[in-house]
Motif scaffolding. Structure first.
Motif, PDB file in Angstrom:
ATOM      1  N   CYS A  88       0.836  -1.205   0.000  1.00 55.96           N
ATOM      2  CA  CYS A  88       0.000   0.000   0.000  1.00 55.96           C
ATOM      3  C   CYS A  88       0.870   1.253   0.000  1.00 55.96           C
ATOM      4  O   CYS A  88       0.528   2.251  -0.659  1.00 55.96           O
ATOM      5  N   CYS A  89       1.991   1.210   0.724  1.00 53.97           N
ATOM      6  CA  CYS A  89       2.906   2.348   0.725  1.00 53.97           C
ATOM      7  C   CYS A  89       3.467   2.575  -0.674  1.00 53.97           C
ATOM      8  O   CYS A  89       3.556   3.718  -1.146  1.00 53.97           O
ATOM      9  N   LYS A  93       2.765   5.872  -3.015  1.00 50.91           N
ATOM     10  CA  LYS A  93       3.810   6.704  -3.612  1.00 50.91           C
ATOM     11  C   LYS A  93       3.584   6.873  -5.113  1.00 50.91           C
ATOM     12  O   LYS A  93       3.749   7.979  -5.663  1.00 50.91           O
ATOM     13  N   ILE A 189      -2.841   4.358   5.316  1.00 48.81           N
ATOM     14  CA  ILE A 189      -1.440   4.006   5.057  1.00 48.81           C
ATOM     15  C   ILE A 189      -0.579   4.361   6.263  1.00 48.81           C
ATOM     16  O   ILE A 189      -0.780   5.395   6.895  1.00 48.81           O
ATOM     17  N   ASP A 190       0.349   3.488   6.596  1.00 48.19           N
ATOM     18  CA  ASP A 190       1.307   3.739   7.678  1.00 48.19           C
ATOM     19  C   ASP A 190       2.254   4.847   7.215  1.00 48.19           C
ATOM     20  O   ASP A 190       3.172   4.609   6.432  1.00 48.19           O
ATOM     21  N   MET A 191       2.051   6.060   7.717  1.00 44.45           N
ATOM     22  CA  MET A 191       2.816   7.207   7.230  1.00 44.45           C
ATOM     23  C   MET A 191       4.279   7.147   7.664  1.00 44.45           C
ATOM     24  O   MET A 191       5.153   7.690   6.972  1.00 44.45           O
ATOM     25  N   TYR A 194       5.698   5.065   5.147  1.00 40.17           N
ATOM     26  CA  TYR A 194       5.627   5.777   3.861  1.00 40.17           C
ATOM     27  C   TYR A 194       6.743   6.819   3.746  1.00 40.17           C
ATOM     28  O   TYR A 194       7.379   6.956   2.690  1.00 40.17           O
ATOM     29  N   ASN A 195       6.995   7.549   4.824  1.00 35.29           N
ATOM     30  CA  ASN A 195       7.918   8.692   4.766  1.00 35.29           C
ATOM     31  C   ASN A 195       9.372   8.347   5.078  1.00 35.29           C
ATOM     32  O   ASN A 195      10.270   9.092   4.689  1.00 35.29           O
ATOM     33  N   ARG A 200      11.546   1.760   6.311  1.00 38.31           N
ATOM     34  CA  ARG A 200      10.920   0.877   5.319  1.00 38.31           C
ATOM     35  C   ARG A 200      11.851  -0.273   4.938  1.00 38.31           C
ATOM     36  O   ARG A 200      11.407  -1.426   4.794  1.00 38.31           O
TER      37      ARG A 200
END
Length: 220
Positions: A88-89, A93, A189-191, A194-195, A200
């Motif tokens: 999902c991440c 993106k 989404i797990d921010m 994600y960031n 990650r």
């Protein structure tokens, strides 16, 4: 003699009891018969108990195997969920980057179009301002660049005027309305994932290790 009687058929067992009690007094005969019957009852009870214990043991083993299999399935489902979060991440993106590319392309195209179609009166005013800066500089200093100074003045004036406009004027362009003025929402989404690229990568490595351990355990 008693042990032998236990392994005989019912008819032979009865004959063995008579043989075993031959020559005994009635009391001795009754005692020996009772002793034989008690032995048979104890043996029957022991065999029943043994069958029950064996059945319980088999059921226990089956339950333990089922629990192990179910536990492994839960672990696999948990890993599948984590992998789905990671995917999902990645999809998020791609979604954000697609929106950014579309919006940037639209904005740049209109910027270039506006520059090609600048109002003649605005161009005349800028030219006049350049001449004015030669005669009466706004900024002190002999080394000033009048073109950069005027560009700053014009850019600030136009930018402030544009910033004062309502966002609703941008919606007059149908294509921009389809693109969207803001970055797409990434709900669910797990921010942190994600960031943070480092986090990650650690997450990916941990997933791979857990998956390998789970597959290795299932092959044993």
């Amino acid at each position: 003699m008693i042990a032998s009687a236990r392994s005989l058929s019912p008819d032979n067992a009865a004959w063995a009891r008579r043989l075993a009690t031959a020559g005994n007094t009635p009391a001795q005969t009754e005692y020996q018969i009772a002793h034989i019957e008690a032995g048979k009852e104890a043996e029957s009870h022991w065999r029943t108990r043994f069958r029950n214990l064996r059945a319980e043991h088999s059921q226990h083993n089956a339950s333990r195997e089922l629990a192990d299999e179910f536990g492994g399935l839960l672990k696999e489902l948990a890993l599948d969920k984590q992998e789905a979060i990671l995917k999902c991440c990645g999809s998020g993106k791609e979604y954000v980057e697609s929106h950014s590319a579309a919006f940037t392309g639209f904005a740049d195209a209109h910027w270039q179009s506006a520059l090609r179609n600048v109002s003649p009166s605005l161009m005349w005013a800028i030219k006049l301002r350049l001449r004015r800066e030669e005669l009466s500089p706004t900024f002190a200093g002999d080394d000033r660049d009048r073109i950069k100074d005027v560009a700053g003045l014009v850019g600030e004036a136009l930018t402030r005027a544009a910033a004062a406009l309502l966002d609703s004027v941008l919606k007059e362009a149908p294509l921009l309305e389809n693109i969207g003025l803001h970055r797409p929402a990434l709900t669910g989404i797990d921010m942190k994932l994600y960031n943070n690229a480092i986090y990650r990568m650690k997450f990916i490595n941990a997933l791979q290790q857990q998956r390998a351990e789970l597959q290795g355990g299932s092959q044993k």
